[in-house]
Design a protein around this motif. Structure first.
Motif, PDB file in Angstrom:
ATOM      1  N   PHE A 145     -24.492 -11.273  15.034  1.00 21.84           N
ATOM      2  CA  PHE A 145     -24.239 -10.262  14.013  1.00 21.84           C
ATOM      3  C   PHE A 145     -23.512  -9.052  14.589  1.00 21.84           C
ATOM      4  N   VAL A 146     -23.872  -8.637  15.783  1.00 17.86           N
ATOM      5  CA  VAL A 146     -23.170  -7.508  16.425  1.00 17.86           C
ATOM      6  C   VAL A 146     -21.699  -7.853  16.632  1.00 17.86           C
ATOM      7  N   LYS A 147     -21.406  -9.078  17.035  1.00 19.82           N
ATOM      8  CA  LYS A 147     -20.007  -9.489  17.203  1.00 19.82           C
ATOM      9  C   LYS A 147     -19.261  -9.426  15.873  1.00 19.82           C
ATOM     10  N   ILE A 148     -19.942  -9.787  14.781  1.00 22.27           N
ATOM     11  CA  ILE A 148     -19.334  -9.692  13.444  1.00 22.27           C
ATOM     12  C   ILE A 148     -19.047  -8.228  13.113  1.00 22.27           C
TER      13      ILE A 148
ATOM     14  N   ALA B  11     -28.746  -2.800  13.780  1.00 24.82           N
ATOM     15  CA  ALA B  11     -28.880  -4.253  13.953  1.00 24.82           C
ATOM     16  C   ALA B  11     -29.869  -4.572  15.075  1.00 24.82           C
ATOM     17  N   GLU B  12     -29.891  -3.759  16.103  1.00 26.56           N
ATOM     18  CA  GLU B  12     -30.838  -3.973  17.202  1.00 26.56           C
ATOM     19  C   GLU B  12     -32.289  -3.848  16.743  1.00 26.56           C
TER      20      GLU B  12
ATOM     21  N   TRP C  77     -28.297 -11.093   3.071  1.00 24.33           N
ATOM     22  CA  TRP C  77     -26.877 -10.797   3.307  1.00 24.33           C
ATOM     23  C   TRP C  77     -26.536 -10.941   4.788  1.00 24.33           C
ATOM     24  N   VAL C  78     -27.378 -10.381   5.664  1.00 23.49           N
ATOM     25  CA  VAL C  78     -27.140 -10.485   7.105  1.00 23.49           C
ATOM     26  C   VAL C  78     -27.158 -11.954   7.531  1.00 23.49           C
ATOM     27  N   GLN C  79     -28.157 -12.705   7.068  1.00 26.06           N
ATOM     28  CA  GLN C  79     -28.249 -14.114   7.445  1.00 26.06           C
ATOM     29  C   GLN C  79     -27.035 -14.894   6.947  1.00 26.06           C
TER      30      GLN C  79
END
Length: 107
Positions: free
Chosen positions: A72-75, A58-59, A98-100
């Motif tokens: 997203f990291v928190k998810i 993700a980074e 999907w990420v968005q």
């Protein structure tokens, strides 16, 4: 080392609880020691490794803002199924959509 101490040590490493005597207090202490010395469940270790890999990936999402990446990291930290899906999706266009979608679902 006396034989009672050796018996407790052996039982803690083999996950068998063998009390020193019939006193309930000793049984509770022995069970607590056995649980404290036991390794973590393997599924916890596997999930931690997958979560780590997902966060590292993700980074690298350069198309995400820093705030989007943080969200997203928190998810990822909260949901094993999101981690599994994120690591499995290979199509780049679908991946970004999907990420968005996951980020938008928070707001």
């Amino acid at each position: 080392m006396n034989s009672d101490t050796l018996t407790v040590f052996q039982s803690a490493t083999t996950s068998e609880v063998m009390p020193l005597d019939s006193d309930d207090e000793d049984i509770g202490v022995t069970q607590t020691m056995a649980k404290a010395l036991a390794p973590p469940p393997s599924d916890t270790v596997i999930y931690a490794s997958q979560c780590y890999a997902a966060i590292k990936q993700a980074e690298k999402e350069t198309w995400l803002s820093m705030q989007g990446c943080l969200t997203f990291v928190k998810i990822l930290e909260k949901d094993n199924s999101v981690v599994d899906s994120y690591l499995a999706i290979e199509n780049e266009e679908f991946h970004q959509i999907w990420v968005q979608d996951k980020i938008d679902s928070v707001f």
